[in-house]
Design an enzyme around this catalytic site. Structure first.
Site, PDB file in Angstrom:
ATOM      1  N   ARG A  97       0.838  -1.207   0.000  1.00  0.00           N
ATOM      2  CA  ARG A  97       0.000   0.000   0.000  1.00  0.00           C
ATOM      3  C   ARG A  97       0.876   1.261   0.000  1.00  0.00           C
ATOM      4  O   ARG A  97       0.968   1.973  -0.990  1.00  0.00           O
ATOM      5  CB  ARG A  97      -0.940  -0.021   1.222  1.00  0.00           C
ATOM      6  CG  ARG A  97      -2.097   0.944   1.133  1.00  0.00           C
ATOM      7  CD  ARG A  97      -1.746   2.363   1.519  1.00  0.00           C
ATOM      8  NE  ARG A  97      -1.269   2.476   2.900  1.00  0.00           N
ATOM      9  CZ  ARG A  97      -0.743   3.579   3.384  1.00  0.00           C
ATOM     10  NH1 ARG A  97      -0.586   4.648   2.625  1.00  0.00           N
ATOM     11  NH2 ARG A  97      -0.306   3.619   4.631  1.00  0.00           N
ATOM     12  N   ASP A  98       1.559   1.503   1.094  1.00  0.00           N
ATOM     13  CA  ASP A  98       2.323   2.759   1.226  1.00  0.00           C
ATOM     14  C   ASP A  98       3.473   2.810   0.229  1.00  0.00           C
ATOM     15  O   ASP A  98       3.711   3.835  -0.423  1.00  0.00           O
ATOM     16  CB  ASP A  98       2.869   2.859   2.660  1.00  0.00           C
ATOM     17  CG  ASP A  98       3.090   4.297   3.102  1.00  0.00           C
ATOM     18  OD1 ASP A  98       3.121   5.186   2.238  1.00  0.00           O
ATOM     19  OD2 ASP A  98       3.252   4.516   4.312  1.00  0.00           O
TER      20      ASP A  98
ATOM     21  N   HIS B 125       4.110   4.264  12.861  1.00  0.00           N
ATOM     22  CA  HIS B 125       4.312   4.224  11.403  1.00  0.00           C
ATOM     23  C   HIS B 125       5.402   5.232  11.075  1.00  0.00           C
ATOM     24  O   HIS B 125       5.177   6.433  11.142  1.00  0.00           O
ATOM     25  CB  HIS B 125       2.979   4.579  10.729  1.00  0.00           C
ATOM     26  CG  HIS B 125       3.024   4.626   9.231  1.00  0.00           C
ATOM     27  ND1 HIS B 125       2.485   3.637   8.440  1.00  0.00           N
ATOM     28  CD2 HIS B 125       3.522   5.544   8.373  1.00  0.00           C
ATOM     29  CE1 HIS B 125       2.653   3.954   7.162  1.00  0.00           C
ATOM     30  NE2 HIS B 125       3.273   5.113   7.101  1.00  0.00           N
TER      31      HIS B 125
ATOM     32  N   HIS C 248       8.593   6.669   8.585  1.00  0.00           N
ATOM     33  CA  HIS C 248       9.303   6.729   7.309  1.00  0.00           C
ATOM     34  C   HIS C 248      10.770   7.028   7.591  1.00  0.00           C
ATOM     35  O   HIS C 248      11.097   7.720   8.560  1.00  0.00           O
ATOM     36  CB  HIS C 248       8.684   7.793   6.393  1.00  0.00           C
ATOM     37  CG  HIS C 248       7.417   7.314   5.745  1.00  0.00           C
ATOM     38  ND1 HIS C 248       7.328   6.974   4.422  1.00  0.00           N
ATOM     39  CD2 HIS C 248       6.185   7.090   6.272  1.00  0.00           C
ATOM     40  CE1 HIS C 248       6.103   6.566   4.142  1.00  0.00           C
ATOM     41  NE2 HIS C 248       5.377   6.629   5.248  1.00  0.00           N
TER      42      HIS C 248
ATOM     43  N   CYS D 148       9.002   9.522  -2.316  1.00  0.00           N
ATOM     44  CA  CYS D 148       8.020  10.573  -2.563  1.00  0.00           C
ATOM     45  C   CYS D 148       8.325  11.131  -3.940  1.00  0.00           C
ATOM     46  O   CYS D 148       9.452  11.554  -4.192  1.00  0.00           O
ATOM     47  CB  CYS D 148       8.136  11.652  -1.498  1.00  0.00           C
ATOM     48  SG  CYS D 148       7.117  13.072  -1.863  1.00  0.00           S
TER      49      CYS D 148
ATOM     50  N   ASN E 104       9.169   3.738   3.786  1.00  0.00           N
ATOM     51  CA  ASN E 104       8.963   3.353   5.185  1.00  0.00           C
ATOM     52  C   ASN E 104      10.246   2.736   5.738  1.00  0.00           C
ATOM     53  O   ASN E 104      11.146   2.391   4.991  1.00  0.00           O
ATOM     54  CB  ASN E 104       7.862   2.283   5.284  1.00  0.00           C
ATOM     55  CG  ASN E 104       6.517   2.777   4.816  1.00  0.00           C
ATOM     56  OD1 ASN E 104       6.202   2.696   3.639  1.00  0.00           O
ATOM     57  ND2 ASN E 104       5.742   3.313   5.724  1.00  0.00           N
TER      58      ASN E 104
END
Ligand code: ZN
Length: 312
Positions: A14-15, A209, A211, A242, A251
Site C-alpha cells: 500500500r504505502d 508508522h 518513514h 516521494c 517506510n
C-alpha cells in the site's frame, strides 16, 4: 500461531506502491503478498481504496484484497480515506481498515479535501457502518498522519495531536496510531508523543508508522518500543519515497526492523530468511526498482541467534 512480542504490519503493497509512479500488475502484487505471507507476517496492508483517478496504482484494490484473502494466514488490511472507500473495502472483505487523519490542517485539506475535524466525522461514520453489519468485522484503525511534522506546516503542536487522538477514540476507532509521514520525527519526540498517546486514549493506543526519509526510522522505532509500542508498520526493502522529494526513502525497512527486534530478544514471528527472499518477488513485479536496507546485502553477523534458538 507464533508467540509474538511485537506485531509487524507490512505496508509495502500500500504505502510503498502508492509512493512510486509505476503500477505493479495485480498478479505480481499477489505473488509478492504470498511471498510476504510465507515469512510469517501476521498483518499486511494490501491496498488503498482511494479514487483510482488519484492513484491508478491502487485501482485493483478490491481484487488484491480478495486475492490476499485466498492466500490466507494473515490479517488483510486496507487503507480507506473516507466512508465511500470504507464501503468498498468492506465489500471486498478487508479484515482491517486504516483511516488516515492528518494532524496538519494544510496537509489534510490538500490530501483529502477535508479538515481534521471532518476526517474524524468520517471515522465515526465508518465505525457506525461497521457496527451495523450483521458480523461487525473489520477492525477500524485511525492513523494520525503528519503527527511528527508536516512538509507544509512544519512543526505540529503535540497537544493538538493528542487532542485529535482523543477525538478519534471518542469517534469509536478501535486503535489510534501515530505516523511520521514525512520522516521529521526524532526519538525524544517519539517517546514523548507515544507516552502521551497512552495517557490520552489508554488501551486504544496503537502502533507506530515511521518513514526513513532522513535515516532516523529505526532509532525512532527503538524510542517507540521504550514507550511501550508493540505494533510497527514497515515495508519490505523500504519501498517507496516521494515523487516530489528526490532522495526520500520509503517506510522503515521490514527486514532491518525484524533483525533489530529479534537481535534485541523480541519475537516477531517472522522468518527472516523467507522475508529477505520476498525481495525477489517484489523486484519481479517492479524490475529495477530502488530498494533499501542493509541485512539483505551483508547477511547475519557470526553467531547471531534468533530468539527461537536457531543459530544462523
Ligand atoms: Zn506512510
Amino acid at each position: 500461531m507464533h508467540n509474538r512480542d511485537v506485531l509487524i504490519s507490512e505496508v509495502g503493497p500500500r504505502d510503498g506502491l502508492q509512493s512510486i509512479k509505476r503500477t505493479m500488475p495485480t498478479e505480481a502484487k499477489l505473488a509478492w503478498i504470498a511471498a510476504l505471507a510465507r515469512s510469517g507476517l501476521a498483518e499486511i496492508e494490501v491496498g488503498s481504496f482511494v479514487s483510482p483517478k488519484l492513484l491508478p496504482q491502487m485501482a485493483d484494490a478490491a481484487e488484491v484484497v480478495q486475492g490476499a484473502l485466498a492466500i490466507g494466514g494473515f490479517c488483510v488490511a486496507a487503507l480507506a480515506p473516507n466512508l465511500k472507500g470504507a464501503e468498498r473495502a468492506i465489500a471486498a472483505g478487508a479484515q482491517k481498515i486504516s483511516i488516515p487523519v492528518s494532524a496538519s490542517r494544510l496537509h489534510s485539506l490538500s490530501n483529502i479535501n477535508m479538515s481534521p475535524e471532518q476526517a474524524v466525522e468520517q471515522v465515526a461514520a465508518i465505525v457506525a457502518l461497521r457496527d451495523g453489519l450483521a458480523e461487525p468485522c473489520p477492525e477500524v484503525e485511525a492513523g494520525i498522519s503528519t503527527a511528527f511534522g508536516c512538509t507544509m506546516e512544519g512543526q505540529i503542536d503535540e497537544a493538538w495531536v493528542l487532542r485529535l487522538a482523543e477525538m478519534l477514540a471518542e469517534a469509536g476507532a478501535d486503535s489510534i496510531n501515530l505516523a511520521d509521514t514525512t520522516g521529521m520525527g526524532n526519538p525524544a519526540q517519539v517517546r514523548r508523543l507515544f507516552k502521551g498517546l497512552r495517557l490520552a486514549v489508554g488501551r486504544k493506543a496503537g502502533g507506530a508508522h515511521f518513514h526513513n526519509t532522513r535515516g532516523q526510522g529505526l532509532a525512532n522505532a527503538v524510542a517507540a518500543l521504550d514507550a511501550g509500542v508493540t505494533t510497527f508498520d514497515s515495508s519490505l526493502g523500504g519501498l517507496g519515497g516521494c515523487p516530489y522529494a528526490p532522495g526520500a526513502t520509503g517506510n522503515i525497512v521490514t527486514e532491518d526492523l525484524v533483525f533489530l527486534l529479534e537481535g534485541m530478544g523480541l519475537r516477531t514471528g517472522v522468518d527472516l530468511d523467507r522475508l529477505v527472499l520476498a525481495r525477489e518477488a517484489l523486484l519481479d513485479g517492479l524490475p529495477g526498482e530502488t530498494l533499501y536496507g542493509h541485512l539483505h546485502a551483508v547477511g547475519y553477523p557470526k553467531g547471531f541467534v534468533l530468539p527461537a534458538g536457531e543459530p544462523r
